[in-house]
Enzyme design. Structure first.
Site: not given
Ligand SMILES: NC(=O)c1ccc[n+]([C@@H]2O[C@H](COP(=O)([O-])OP(=O)(O)OC[C@H]3O[C@@H](n4cnc5c(N)ncnc54)[C@H](OP(=O)(O)O)[C@@H]3O)[C@@H](O)[C@H]2O)c1
Length: 351
Positions: A19-20, A152
């Protein structure tokens, strides 16, 4: 990049299917100074970006493996907690500037990671990292090589309360009670059962009544300990913080206006909304959806000397991807608002 000028910097997004990661790609694609040359995914390797993010179908880019990082100017890591600390050396070999959206480099010490997370595998990097929230750390972001984008819920809370500390309305000894309501996208694309549409519909579920990890960030940057509770609610985007504080000395509404204007008058991404007319008289996540804007505001309850502070952000923008791009703009000496000017929509659809 869509435009007709030559972008100055190349960028990669690790975790581009999330998502991010999707929000980063959207922002960087339209950014005048960035050319996105790589987006990684392990599960969607060779698929187009538009295959996962339909709003980006025009983007001419396919996901590649995170094991084949290209050399770029700025690498954004949008991966789950724990991944960046494992790979930070590779990330820094690939890019002069690394912006990490996870919690891996937000806290100052290994002891904090032992207390709030499951420890840290490269604590020597904690000292190098700069916290991304430009409103509290702008001067240290210039030229930074490792940037830790803020959480966030912590971002919403810190932005809401900061003026009260700047103006000495609060000293840090008072009790501060914070209640945050968050949308389902906060759990990421793999959010699981709790984020599935039928389960999420209609809920106001206390998902972290106590012990939320973002307390550590709030304590670190405001110097206070907070009573912090987070509810999962029926919206997709948005984090809305309500903070109850009880100043030791009497305070007036004009004191509060002065405090909020004093802190945020020159900030491009914070606006104060406190009373006035119409339906939306206080900060509202819907009003900032898709934008990098934070709304902050307050109300005064003179009967018990309570100040109620509100703040609202889009968790995937001001709470992560937008904040990360803002920080990169500052780090590289670009126009702070570059690529982040979108003002949002009204009305917006159901969650
Ligand atoms: N969602 C929010 O509102 C928010 C806000 C602030 C901060 N964050 C932080 O931002 C980060 C991402 O959040 P998100 O919500 O975007 O998560 P997400 O939607 O679950 O996306 C995670 C991404 O990371 C990849 N990934 C997972 N494991 C991996 C690994 N070992 N090596 C390389 N790529 C990997 C996944 O793709 P593949 O599995 O295909 O590789 C996917 O593209 C997290 O740490 C979260 O805590 C999120």
């Amino acid at each position: 990049m869509t435009g007709d000028t030559d972008p100055e910097y190349t960028a990669a997004v690790v975790g581009g299917t999330g998502f991010t990661g999707g929000e980063l790609l959207r922002l960087l694609y339209q950014h005048p100074d960035f050319d996105v040359v790589q987006a990684t995914s392990r599960s969607k390797e060779r698929k187009t970006v538009g295959h996962v993010h339909p709003n980006l179908r025009e983007m001419d880019l396919r996901f590649t493996s995170p094991e084949d990082l290209e050399s770029v100017d700025v690498l954004f890591a949008a991966t789950p907690h724990g991944v960046s600390m494992e790979h930070v050396e590779e990330f820094q070999d690939a890019a002069d500037t690394v912006v990490d959206l996870s919690a891996d480099f937000r806290l100052d010490t290994e002891a904090q990671y032992d207390e709030w997370y499951d420890g840290h595998v490269c604590p020597e990097y904690l000292e190098k990292a700069e916290y991304a929230l430009p409103e509290i750390n702008r001067e240290n972001l210039a030229g930074a090589s490792l940037i830790a984008s803020g959480g966030c819920n912590a971002t919403a809370t810190i932005l809401g309360l900061k003026p009260l500390f700047d103006a000495d309305v609060l000293s840090g000894d008072e009790q501060v009670v914070v209640d945050v309501k968050v949308g389902s996208s906060e759990g990421g694309a793999g959010g699981g059962d709790a984020s599935s549409h039928p389960e999420r519909s209609g809920i106001v579920r206390p998902y972290a009544p106590i012990g939320h990890r973002h307390e550590a960030e709030i304590e670190q940057f405001l110097g206070i300990s907070v009573s912090f509770t987070v509810h999962a609610v029926d919206m997709v985007r948005g984090a809305s913080a309500t903070c109850h504080v009880f100043p030791e000395s009497a305070v007036s509404k004009s004191d509060l206006w002065k405090a909020y204007r004093g802190t945020y008058a020159d900030e491009p991404f914070v606006r104060t909304v406190a009373g006035g007319g119409g339906v939306y008289r206080y900060p509202e996540p819907k009003a900032v959806a898709g934008t990098n804007m934070a709304e902050v505001g307050f109300e005064l309850d003179p009967s018990n000397r309570r100040v109620v502070v509100f703040s609202a952000i889009d968790n995937m923008m001001k709470g992560s991807a937008g904040q990360a791009v803002h920080a990169a703009n500052v780090a590289l000496g670009l126009e702070e608002t570059a690529g982040l000017e979108f003002t949002g929509l009204h009305p917006v659809g159901a969650p």
